[in-house]
Design a protein around this motif. Structure first.
Motif, PDB file in Angstrom:
ATOM      1  N   PHE A   1     168.383  93.503  65.323  1.00  0.00           N
ATOM      2  CA  PHE A   1     167.352  93.230  66.324  1.00  0.00           C
ATOM      3  C   PHE A   1     166.749  94.532  66.847  1.00  0.00           C
ATOM      4  CE2 PHE A   1     166.269  92.840  70.861  1.00  0.00           C
ATOM      5  CZ  PHE A   1     165.202  91.966  70.758  1.00  0.00           C
ATOM      6  N   GLU A   2     167.584  95.509  67.166  1.00  0.00           N
ATOM      7  CA  GLU A   2     167.080  96.775  67.702  1.00  0.00           C
ATOM      8  C   GLU A   2     166.239  97.517  66.667  1.00  0.00           C
ATOM      9  OE1 GLU A   2     167.167  97.672  70.693  1.00  0.00           O
ATOM     10  OE2 GLU A   2     168.638  96.268  71.521  1.00  0.00           O
ATOM     11  N   ARG A   3     166.609  97.379  65.400  1.00  0.00           N
ATOM     12  CA  ARG A   3     165.914  98.136  64.352  1.00  0.00           C
ATOM     13  C   ARG A   3     164.645  97.449  63.888  1.00  0.00           C
ATOM     14  NH1 ARG A   3     165.929  99.134  58.799  1.00  0.00           N
ATOM     15  NH2 ARG A   3     167.202  97.292  58.379  1.00  0.00           N
ATOM     16  N   ARG A   4     164.666  96.099  63.809  1.00  0.00           N
ATOM     17  CA  ARG A   4     163.547  95.386  63.212  1.00  0.00           C
ATOM     18  C   ARG A   4     163.037  94.203  64.031  1.00  0.00           C
ATOM     19  NH1 ARG A   4     161.823  99.041  61.398  1.00  0.00           N
ATOM     20  NH2 ARG A   4     161.900  99.830  59.268  1.00  0.00           N
ATOM     21  N   GLY A   5     163.807  93.706  64.997  1.00  0.00           N
ATOM     22  CA  GLY A   5     163.353  92.557  65.763  1.00  0.00           C
ATOM     23  C   GLY A   5     163.348  91.285  64.929  1.00  0.00           C
ATOM     24  N   HIS A   6     162.506  90.322  65.319  1.00  0.00           N
ATOM     25  CA  HIS A   6     162.383  89.050  64.612  1.00  0.00           C
ATOM     26  C   HIS A   6     161.040  89.021  63.889  1.00  0.00           C
ATOM     27  CE1 HIS A   6     165.761  87.982  67.109  1.00  0.00           C
ATOM     28  NE2 HIS A   6     165.030  87.961  68.210  1.00  0.00           N
ATOM     29  N   LEU A   7     161.030  88.408  62.703  1.00  0.00           N
ATOM     30  CA  LEU A   7     159.816  88.375  61.874  1.00  0.00           C
ATOM     31  C   LEU A   7     159.435  86.933  61.555  1.00  0.00           C
ATOM     32  CD1 LEU A   7     157.677  89.765  60.002  1.00  0.00           C
ATOM     33  CD2 LEU A   7     159.409  89.617  58.179  1.00  0.00           C
ATOM     34  N   PHE A   8     158.116  86.651  61.623  1.00  0.00           N
ATOM     35  CA  PHE A   8     157.585  85.326  61.307  1.00  0.00           C
ATOM     36  C   PHE A   8     156.330  85.509  60.459  1.00  0.00           C
ATOM     37  CE2 PHE A   8     159.439  85.580  65.498  1.00  0.00           C
ATOM     38  CZ  PHE A   8     160.422  84.608  65.462  1.00  0.00           C
ATOM     39  N   VAL A   9     156.216  84.722  59.394  1.00  0.00           N
ATOM     40  CA  VAL A   9     155.081  84.848  58.472  1.00  0.00           C
ATOM     41  C   VAL A   9     154.590  83.460  58.084  1.00  0.00           C
ATOM     42  CG1 VAL A   9     154.235  85.838  56.313  1.00  0.00           C
ATOM     43  CG2 VAL A   9     156.149  86.935  57.508  1.00  0.00           C
ATOM     44  N   VAL A  10     153.276  83.288  58.047  1.00  0.00           N
ATOM     45  CA  VAL A  10     152.640  82.099  57.472  1.00  0.00           C
ATOM     46  C   VAL A  10     151.668  82.571  56.397  1.00  0.00           C
ATOM     47  CG1 VAL A  10     150.929  80.289  57.891  1.00  0.00           C
ATOM     48  CG2 VAL A  10     152.872  80.531  59.430  1.00  0.00           C
ATOM     49  N   ALA A  11     151.720  81.927  55.217  1.00  0.00           N
ATOM     50  CA  ALA A  11     150.845  82.286  54.101  1.00  0.00           C
ATOM     51  C   ALA A  11     150.247  81.026  53.500  1.00  0.00           C
ATOM     52  CB  ALA A  11     151.625  83.064  53.030  1.00  0.00           C
ATOM     53  N   ASP A  12     148.973  81.090  53.176  1.00  0.00           N
ATOM     54  CA  ASP A  12     148.233  79.959  52.607  1.00  0.00           C
ATOM     55  C   ASP A  12     147.691  80.390  51.259  1.00  0.00           C
ATOM     56  OD1 ASP A  12     146.543  77.891  51.968  1.00  0.00           O
ATOM     57  OD2 ASP A  12     145.273  78.056  53.739  1.00  0.00           O
TER      58      ASP A  12
END
Length: 455
Positions: A31-42
């Protein structure tokens, strides 16, 4: 933090070319290094090409972002999107069936006290904060680019005739791509983020989105958005990710004070810049008048000061008039958003080549649209209209559906409306939408002869 995600093929498509990624940090170190990631692709492309392109995008962005050696999260995210573009392009070049396949990609990183967005294409990321809905991403579409150029007013006949499904930037068709990077921006308790493909935004407008995001709990919001798009025709795949900021961990800035420098204290926006620059203009010109008067009454040495004060005032007025310090949707798009001369041909969906000689990471200027969420009554009436239209279609086609539950929910909504409890009323109307969609799905499953429902 609470997350809810849902994807659906829609009512007209045979396969789902949307993909998404939700990568929540599993450890404090991650979490400290990268956090949370969210991606949407169409994805877009013939055969299974679009489905493959969006899948590669989500997998590569997640993998490359986590493994990046860059300490700056924004730079790491932009690099990951560029690497995903390379992977899609290489795959397309290796197989004629996948040639020119492409995909949009909207990525959001939430870390301690900071958020970042990377954007390619016309999928979107929104933020709801204290009753205001903001679109954090710029649509790389022909209609948005033409409107942003200022040459065609959006409300003109020509502006309204521009096709909305033509995109000007995507991952995969070209060896290089320009990625818009937004952030770092601050995070606040209560922030709600929405990532979605255009299968949602093509049918559910921003007024509806804002009210629904403001009124519904997260576990109900995602299915309501998907079902509402389907009830309005569902011609495209639909994907939504909703993220709620519920804990102090995401709000507190990083240790050592190296967080977003704009997250505390005074923040510039178009209103502040206008007032400040007009005040500077007034101050300078009053000073010019004072110096000129002094020069007239014998202080000739002050004439130069009067001229300098007048010039400074003129500069302040020019900067204010240009809107260069505006940060909302009134600001003109960056020149960097415009296509390079090498790629100046008319964009064609699925075959857009950027014409870039190298991949570019452009600094964004979002948010690009901002709305006060105050249309609860109007949206409640619209929701009731959707359900009523479905019931009318059911009666005309003689579908044997039991509408008692839907009717009961709408009566509860009417009671809440009479009491002025619009969020409660919207909640009941949304329950009616979910129940109506459930009835239609059951009808489709039970019908052996009618394999398509005309909505």
């Amino acid at each position: 933090m609470t997350v809810s995600e849902l994807t659906h093929v829609g009512m007209r498509r045979a396969n789902n070319q949307d993909s998404y990624a939700v990568m929540v940090a599993e450890s404090a170190e991650r979490f400290e290094r990268r956090g949370h990631l969210f991606v949407v692709a169409d994805g877009m492309g013939a055969h299974a090409a679009g489905e493959l392109a969006s899948k590669i995008a989500c997998e590569q962005i997640a993998m490359r972002y986590v493994s990046s050696q860059k300490s700056d999260k924004g730079q790491a995210l932009g690099q990951a999107v560029h690497q995903a573009n390379t992977a899609i392009y290489d795959r397309g070049q290796s197989n004629p069936e996948f040639h020119n396949m492409g995909t949009t990609a909207s990525s959001l990183v939430l870390s301690r006290g900071q958020g970042y967005v990377a954007q390619v294409g016309d999928s979107r990321i929104y933020r709801l904060r204290r009753g205001v809905l903001e679109q954090l991403t710029f649509d790389h579409s022909l209609v948005w680019e033409m409107h942003a150029s200022g040459q065609i007013p959006s409300d003109s006949p020509l502006g309204k005739s521009i096709p909305k499904n033509v995109i000007t930037r995507s991952l995969g068709p070209g060896a290089h791509v320009m990625v818009d990077l937004e952030g770092p921006f601050d995070l606040e308790l209560g922030d709600r983020f929405l990532l979605c493909s255009d299968g949602l935004t093509g049918l559910v407008d921003d007024d509806d989105l804002g009210v629904l995001m403001d009124s519904l709990p997260i576990e109900k919001l995602t299915p309501v958005l998907v079902d509402l798009a389907n009830l309005r025709g569902g011609p495209d795949n639909i994907t939504v990710i909703v993220v709620d900021i519920t804990g102090e961990q995401l709000v507190n800035p990083p240790k050592g004070g190296h967080g977003d420098k704009t997250s505390k204290g005074f923040k510039w926006n178009s209103g502040h810049s206008s007032k400040a620059l007009l005040a500077a203009t007034t101050f300078c010109w009053l000073g010019a008048a004072g110096f000129a008067a002094a020069a007239y009454w014998g202080g000739a040495k002050l004439a130069g000061s009067a001229i300098a004060a007048f010039i400074l005032g003129a500069i302040s007025l020019a900067v204010w008039a240009s809107g260069i310090l505006a940060t909302d949707d009134h600001r003109r798009a960056l020149n960097a958003r415009r296509r390079s001369k090498a790629g100046s041909q008319s964009p064609i969906q699925g075959s857009y080549d950027s014409g870039l000689e190298e991949s570019v990471l452009a600094t964004g200027t979002g948010p690009y649209r901002r709305y006060d969420v105050d249309q609860h009554q109007t949206v409640c009436v619209r929701l009731a209209g959707v359900v009523s239209e479905i019931r009318r279609s059911s009666d005309q086609n003689h579908w044997m559906l039991d509408w008692h539950v839907v009717q009961s929910l709408q009566e509860k909504s009417n009671e809440a409306q009479a009491a002025g409890q619009w969020k409660v009323a919207i909640g009941h109307q949304c329950d009616a939408v979910l129940e109506a969609m459930s009835l239609l799905r059951k009808h489709q499953d039970d019908s052996a002869s009618d394999t398509a429902v005309d909505l």
